[in-house]
Design a protein around this motif. Structure first.
Motif, short mmCIF file in Angstrom:
data_model
loop_
_atom_site.label_atom_id
_atom_site.label_comp_id
_atom_site.label_asym_id
_atom_site.label_seq_id
_atom_site.Cartn_x
_atom_site.Cartn_y
_atom_site.Cartn_z
N VAL A 8 0.92 -1.09 -0.12
CA VAL A 8 0.18 0.12 0.15
C VAL A 8 0.84 0.99 -0.03
O VAL A 8 1.59 1.41 1.19
N PRO A 9 1.02 2.00 -1.09
CA PRO A 9 1.93 3.11 -1.13
C PRO A 9 1.29 4.49 -0.49
O PRO A 9 1.03 5.35 -0.96
N GLY A 10 0.81 4.23 0.75
CA GLY A 10 0.42 5.10 1.57
C GLY A 10 0.91 5.22 3.14
O GLY A 10 1.19 5.91 3.68
N ASN A 11 0.75 3.76 3.50
CA ASN A 11 1.74 3.36 4.54
C ASN A 11 3.06 3.49 4.30
O ASN A 11 3.89 3.87 5.28
N VAL A 12 3.63 3.19 3.33
CA VAL A 12 4.99 3.49 2.85
C VAL A 12 5.15 4.28 1.56
O VAL A 12 4.51 4.03 0.46
N ASN A 13 6.61 4.74 1.42
CA ASN A 13 6.65 5.59 0.32
C ASN A 13 7.00 4.54 -0.91
O ASN A 13 7.28 3.58 -0.73
N VAL A 14 7.02 5.38 -1.96
CA VAL A 14 7.64 4.72 -3.29
C VAL A 14 8.80 3.92 -3.39
O VAL A 14 9.08 2.66 -3.55
N LYS A 15 9.69 4.76 -2.74
CA LYS A 15 11.11 3.92 -2.72
C LYS A 15 11.15 3.03 -1.96
O LYS A 15 12.06 1.73 -2.18
N GLN A 16 10.50 2.94 -0.47
CA GLN A 16 10.32 1.62 0.41
C GLN A 16 9.72 0.54 -0.57
O GLN A 16 9.96 -0.82 -0.32
N VAL A 17 8.41 1.00 -1.29
CA VAL A 17 7.71 -0.21 -1.83
C VAL A 17 8.66 -0.87 -2.91
O VAL A 17 8.73 -2.07 -2.96
N VAL A 18 9.51 -0.02 -3.51
CA VAL A 18 10.56 -0.59 -4.50
C VAL A 18 11.64 -1.62 -3.98
O VAL A 18 11.56 -2.49 -4.35
N ASN A 19 12.07 -1.09 -2.64
CA ASN A 19 12.89 -1.84 -2.19
C ASN A 19 12.56 -3.38 -1.55
O ASN A 19 13.04 -4.37 -1.69
N PHE A 20 11.17 -3.11 -0.99
CA PHE A 20 10.47 -4.23 -0.64
C PHE A 20 10.12 -5.17 -1.75
O PHE A 20 10.09 -6.58 -1.62
N CYS A 21 9.97 -4.83 -2.91
CA CYS A 21 9.50 -5.48 -4.23
C CYS A 21 10.94 -6.35 -4.31
O CYS A 21 10.90 -7.39 -4.94
N LYS A 22 11.93 -5.44 -4.34
CA LYS A 22 13.36 -6.05 -4.76
C LYS A 22 13.65 -7.44 -3.91
O LYS A 22 14.15 -8.44 -4.22
#
Length: 328
Positions: A8-22
């Protein structure tokens, strides 16, 4: 079995989402589903960023709708995302959040019929067709065609239907390549899967991906994992119809108290009211061993993709690593 993960890119920012996806990709998770809510960071640029930072992960919104986005706009975006990701784009689309749309001055009229038309037009556009008038009620395009995009080819882009009620489950089997079902308990899939199968068999489909869009919370500490799942379980319980609550043997009076406490933002009372029954009905929460057993139950029920959804656990990084080590 394949595995997905939701962010959810509301609880975490886009850079964090990308890192979690990696990190998820490194743990052999197959799909990343990014939620789509008008009040959060937009899923489109988030998905584009994920596409550029990964190599094997498939990705898509979980989920779009044909009220806030038109079929033409969605088709254009997904062809573009498919190009950026070298063929890894998927589309999650549903009827729309009927509690949110009125806030946007949108009348959620005939959501199922609107969804079906949208899927038909998206498929035609992604196939490179010039879509001419055919008498559709909502999206009767008159000469629409994608001319400046790279088309995905004969296979097109896999379309997953976000479904819960019987009408949308039936539509998923009829027009979808898969379904994203907001449920974590085998009891719900025992109801949903036969509806999908009947429709998909009638449509002559050989394969269909049944996705369990779970509320997941995993940690080495059972207490921490289950505490992290309480608020999610509370919101799901509060928004569920009586027949669903009864299916899971829940106390309707207690659920009414949970709903009232949520309305007052009294999360202390919510934590006290939500017990094991609510957690087990609407989430998968516990130690890696507990989570593994519950995922195996979903597999036996006919689920073919397990999506690890919010909250994931008390610590996202730890949760992804545990999911990769013990579940995937």
């Amino acid at each position: 079995m394949t595995y997905g993960i939701e962010f959810v890119p509301g609880n975490v920012n886009v850079k964090q989402v990308v890192n979690f996806c990696k990190l998820a990709e490194s743990k052999d998770i197959d799909f990343a589903w990014i939620t789509n809510h008008y009040n959060n960071r937009h899923c489109y640029p988030t998905l584009a960023a994920i596409a550029q930072a990964t190599t094997t992960l498939k990705m898509g919104p979980g989920i779009m709708n044909a009220f806030t986005d038109t079929p033409a706009a969605m088709a254009s975006f997904f062809c573009t995302l498919n190009e950026i990701s070298d063929g890894r784009a998927v589309l999650g689309i549903g009827p729309g959040d009927l509690s949110t749309l009125p806030k946007l001055a949108i009348n959620p009229e005939k959501p199922v019929a609107r969804l079906e038309e949208a899927v038909v037009q998206i498929r035609k556009l992604c196939a490179g067709e010039e879509v001419k008038k055919s008498g559709m009620k909502f999206f009767d395009y008159d000469g629409a065609k994608l001319t400046g995009v790279t088309l995905p080819g004969k296979k097109g882009i896999p379309i997953y239907i976000g479904a819960q009620g019987p009408k949308v489950l039936e539509l998923a089997g009829k027009v979808g390549d898969g379904a994203l079902i907001n449920a974590s308990n085998p009891k719900d899939f025992q109801i949903a899967i036969p509806i999908i199968k009947k429709a998909s068999d009638a449509a002559g489909k050989k394969t269909f991906d049944v996705g369990a869009y779970t509320a997941m919370s995993i940690d080495r500490s059972e207490k921490k994992a289950r505490n992290a799942a309480k608020i999610v379980a509370a919101f799901i319980a509060a928004g569920s119809p009586p027949e669903l609550l009864t299916r899971h043997g829940l106390d309707l009076n207690n659920v009414a108290k949970i709903k009232a406490a949520l309305g007052k933002f009294d999360f202390k009372s919510v934590g006290e009211l939500v017990g094991d029954k609510e957690i087990d009905a609407f989430t998968i929460a516990g130690t890696p061993e507990m989570v593994k057993a519950k995922c195996e139950d979903l597999t036996k029920a006919g689920v073919t993709q397990i999506i690890f959804g919010s909250p994931l656990g008390p610590d996202m990084t730890t949760s992804i690593r545990l999911l990769g080590k013990y579940i995937v």
